[in-house]
Design a protein around this motif. Structure first.
Motif, short mmCIF file in Angstrom:
data_model
loop_
_atom_site.label_atom_id
_atom_site.label_comp_id
_atom_site.label_asym_id
_atom_site.label_seq_id
_atom_site.Cartn_x
_atom_site.Cartn_y
_atom_site.Cartn_z
N UNK A 25 -83.46 35.49 17.88
CA UNK A 25 -82.92 35.50 19.23
C UNK A 25 -82.20 36.82 19.52
N UNK A 26 -82.46 37.31 20.72
CA UNK A 26 -81.80 38.50 21.25
C UNK A 26 -80.84 38.05 22.34
N UNK A 27 -79.69 38.71 22.43
CA UNK A 27 -78.68 38.33 23.42
C UNK A 27 -78.28 39.53 24.27
N UNK A 28 -77.81 39.23 25.47
CA UNK A 28 -77.17 40.23 26.30
C UNK A 28 -75.92 39.59 26.91
N UNK A 29 -74.76 39.99 26.41
CA UNK A 29 -73.50 39.53 26.98
C UNK A 29 -73.13 40.45 28.13
N UNK A 30 -72.97 39.86 29.31
CA UNK A 30 -72.69 40.65 30.51
C UNK A 30 -71.32 40.24 31.04
N UNK A 31 -70.39 41.16 30.99
CA UNK A 31 -69.04 40.94 31.49
C UNK A 31 -68.77 41.88 32.66
N UNK A 32 -67.78 41.55 33.46
CA UNK A 32 -67.46 42.41 34.59
C UNK A 32 -68.63 42.63 35.52
N UNK A 33 -69.36 41.57 35.79
CA UNK A 33 -70.56 41.70 36.60
C UNK A 33 -70.26 42.18 38.02
N UNK A 34 -71.16 42.98 38.53
CA UNK A 34 -71.04 43.55 39.87
C UNK A 34 -72.24 43.12 40.72
N UNK A 35 -72.11 43.12 42.03
CA UNK A 35 -73.26 42.76 42.88
C UNK A 35 -74.49 43.61 42.59
N UNK A 36 -74.29 44.85 42.22
CA UNK A 36 -75.44 45.72 41.92
C UNK A 36 -76.15 45.36 40.62
N UNK A 37 -75.61 44.43 39.86
CA UNK A 37 -76.28 43.93 38.67
C UNK A 37 -77.31 42.85 39.01
N UNK A 38 -77.33 42.42 40.26
CA UNK A 38 -78.29 41.40 40.68
C UNK A 38 -79.71 41.90 40.48
N UNK A 39 -80.49 41.14 39.74
CA UNK A 39 -81.87 41.54 39.41
C UNK A 39 -82.53 40.45 38.58
N UNK A 40 -83.82 40.62 38.38
CA UNK A 40 -84.54 39.83 37.37
C UNK A 40 -84.41 40.58 36.05
N UNK A 41 -83.98 39.88 35.04
CA UNK A 41 -83.79 40.49 33.73
C UNK A 41 -84.91 40.05 32.78
N UNK A 42 -85.47 41.04 32.10
CA UNK A 42 -86.58 40.79 31.19
C UNK A 42 -86.24 41.21 29.77
#
Length: 124
Positions: free
Chosen positions: A77-94
Motif C-alpha cells: 500500500x502507498x499513502x498520501x497524507x494531505x494536511x493543510x488542504x487548500x481549494x487549489x488542491x481540488x482534483x482527481x488524484x491518481x
C-alpha cells in the motif's frame, strides 16, 4: 498484471486533512517507484509526490510541507497524507507505479501503471 486501487478521497474544508491509500496487486517491490499525481478540471496532470525503492521522496513545490508520501511494502500500500488542504488542491488524484526511476526523475516522468483515481474536493 499490475492493479492499483485508490481510496480515501472526499470533501473537506480548507485547512483539513485527508489520507489517500493505493492498494497494489501484481506489483514487484524491487527497484520500484510509485507516486501520486493529480488533475484538476481544465488543467494538465501534475506530479504531486513520488517515492522510490530507497525510500527517497520528491514533492511538487505546491505541496511541500503539507503532503507526505509513504509506503508500507508489507501491506502493498502507498499513502498520501494531505494536511493543510487548500481549494487549489481540488482534483482527481491518481496512484501510479513503475520501475527503474528515482523519486526525482519520477515526478516528471511517465508511469506505465495507473489507478482509476479518487476525487478530492476542498471548499473554502
Amino acid at each position: 498484471q499490475v492493479k492499483l486501487v485508490e481510496s480515501g478521497g472526499g470533501s473537506v474544508q480548507a485547512g483539513g486533512s485527508l489520507r489517500l491509500s493505493c492498494a497494489a496487486s501484481g506489483y514487484t517491490y524491487s527497484h520500484h517507484c510509485m507516486g501520486w499525481f493529480r488533475q484538476a478540471p481544465g488543467k494538465e496532470r501534475e506530479g504531486v509526490a513520488t517515492i522510490d525503492s530507497n525510500g527517497r521522496t520528491s514533492y511538487a513545490d505546491s505541496v511541500k510541507g503539507r503532503f507526505t508520501i509513504s509506503q508500507d511494502i508489507a501491506k502493498n500500500t502507498l499513502y498520501l497524507q494531505m494536511d493543510g488542504l487548500k481549494p487549489e488542491d481540488t482534483a482527481m488524484y491518481y496512484c501510479a507505479a513503475d520501475w527503474g526511476m528515482t523519486a526525482i526523475q519520477a515526478l516528471v516522468s511517465e508511469f506505465r501503471y495507473w489507478g482509476q483515481g479518487t476525487h478530492v474536493t476542498v471548499s473554502s
